[in-house]
Motif scaffolding. Structure first.
Motif, PDB file in Angstrom:
ATOM      1  N   LEU A  42     -19.812 -14.084 -14.081  1.00  0.00           N
ATOM      2  CA  LEU A  42     -19.778 -13.391 -15.356  1.00  0.00           C
ATOM      3  C   LEU A  42     -20.734 -12.210 -15.273  1.00  0.00           C
ATOM      4  CD1 LEU A  42     -20.065 -16.503 -17.703  1.00  0.00           C
ATOM      5  CD2 LEU A  42     -17.982 -15.271 -17.087  1.00  0.00           C
ATOM      6  N   CYS A  43     -20.274 -11.039 -15.696  1.00  0.00           N
ATOM      7  CA  CYS A  43     -21.100  -9.841 -15.651  1.00  0.00           C
ATOM      8  C   CYS A  43     -21.400  -9.393 -17.079  1.00  0.00           C
ATOM      9  CB  CYS A  43     -20.376  -8.739 -14.885  1.00  0.00           C
ATOM     10  SG  CYS A  43     -21.354  -7.241 -14.736  1.00  0.00           S
ATOM     11  N   TYR A  44     -22.675  -9.215 -17.359  1.00  0.00           N
ATOM     12  CA  TYR A  44     -23.126  -8.779 -18.678  1.00  0.00           C
ATOM     13  C   TYR A  44     -23.784  -7.417 -18.533  1.00  0.00           C
ATOM     14  CZ  TYR A  44     -22.628 -13.683 -19.996  1.00  0.00           C
ATOM     15  OH  TYR A  44     -22.151 -14.933 -20.239  1.00  0.00           O
ATOM     16  N   GLN A  45     -23.523  -6.523 -19.486  1.00  0.00           N
ATOM     17  CA  GLN A  45     -24.156  -5.204 -19.456  1.00  0.00           C
ATOM     18  C   GLN A  45     -24.996  -5.039 -20.721  1.00  0.00           C
ATOM     19  OE1 GLN A  45     -21.627  -1.658 -19.325  1.00  0.00           O
ATOM     20  NE2 GLN A  45     -23.157  -0.690 -18.039  1.00  0.00           N
ATOM     21  N   PHE A  46     -26.236  -4.525 -20.527  1.00  0.00           N
ATOM     22  CA  PHE A  46     -27.170  -4.337 -21.630  1.00  0.00           C
ATOM     23  C   PHE A  46     -27.821  -2.963 -21.531  1.00  0.00           C
ATOM     24  CE2 PHE A  46     -27.215  -8.851 -20.540  1.00  0.00           C
ATOM     25  CZ  PHE A  46     -26.897  -9.432 -21.761  1.00  0.00           C
ATOM     26  N   LYS A  47     -28.040  -2.348 -22.670  1.00  0.00           N
ATOM     27  CA  LYS A  47     -28.798  -1.098 -22.709  1.00  0.00           C
ATOM     28  C   LYS A  47     -30.273  -1.422 -22.507  1.00  0.00           C
ATOM     29  CE  LYS A  47     -29.941   2.812 -25.587  1.00  0.00           C
ATOM     30  NZ  LYS A  47     -29.908   3.399 -26.921  1.00  0.00           N
ATOM     31  N   LEU A  48     -30.946  -0.635 -21.681  1.00  0.00           N
ATOM     32  CA  LEU A  48     -32.387  -0.806 -21.487  1.00  0.00           C
ATOM     33  C   LEU A  48     -33.123  -0.303 -22.721  1.00  0.00           C
ATOM     34  CD1 LEU A  48     -32.908   0.271 -17.791  1.00  0.00           C
ATOM     35  CD2 LEU A  48     -33.457  -1.946 -18.776  1.00  0.00           C
ATOM     36  N   ARG A  49     -34.174  -1.001 -23.090  1.00  0.00           N
ATOM     37  CA  ARG A  49     -34.964  -0.655 -24.274  1.00  0.00           C
ATOM     38  C   ARG A  49     -36.428  -0.535 -23.921  1.00  0.00           C
ATOM     39  NH1 ARG A  49     -31.452  -0.469 -28.903  1.00  0.00           N
ATOM     40  NH2 ARG A  49     -29.560  -1.458 -28.163  1.00  0.00           N
TER      41      ARG A  49
END
Length: 124
Positions: free
Chosen positions: A39-46
């Motif tokens: 499973l691949c999850y993408q998140f914006k860096l904060r």
């Protein structure tokens, strides 16, 4: 006239350098599922806390079952400039902090703190 400014000699004292946030926009975290798939999850860096960069994860996200504080995993960093290559880097999960109510959604979320441990020599 002598310049007494110390701005050019400033030493970064944070535990996690912020310069990565000037280069990368988001991350992709791939985890193994129970059925031998990934499973691949993408998140914006904060840039939320003094302790460095993080991602925001919904309290209902399955990925939370795969992340542990202190573990070191390979994370793919996606650059701001699409002409630059993605980079896979060894990254430590520094903290997983619960935030009960995110104003935009009304749901609980977690801040997952990231600390880059080493650069891999190849791009992803």
């Amino acid at each position: 006239m002598k310049n007494n400014s110390k701005t050019n000699n400033c030493v970064e004292k944070r535990t996690s350098p912020r310069n990565y946030l000037d280069i990368f926009y988001s991350v992709e975290i791939t985890v193994s599922a129970n059925d031998n798939t990934s499973l691949c999850y993408q998140f914006k860096l904060r840039n939320i806390s003094e302790s460095g960069m993080c991602v925001i994860v919904s309290e209902k996200s399955e990925i939370l079952n795969h992340l542990q504080i202190g573990s070191v995993i390979d994370i793919k960093y996606c650059p701001i400039n699409p002409e630059h290559p993605h980079k896979k880097m060894r990254t430590q999960i520094k903290h997983i902090t619960y935030v009960p109510n995110k104003k935009a959604t009304g749901k609980g979320h977690y801040y997952v703190g990231l600390l880059i441990k080493e650069n891999k020599k190849h791009t992803a």
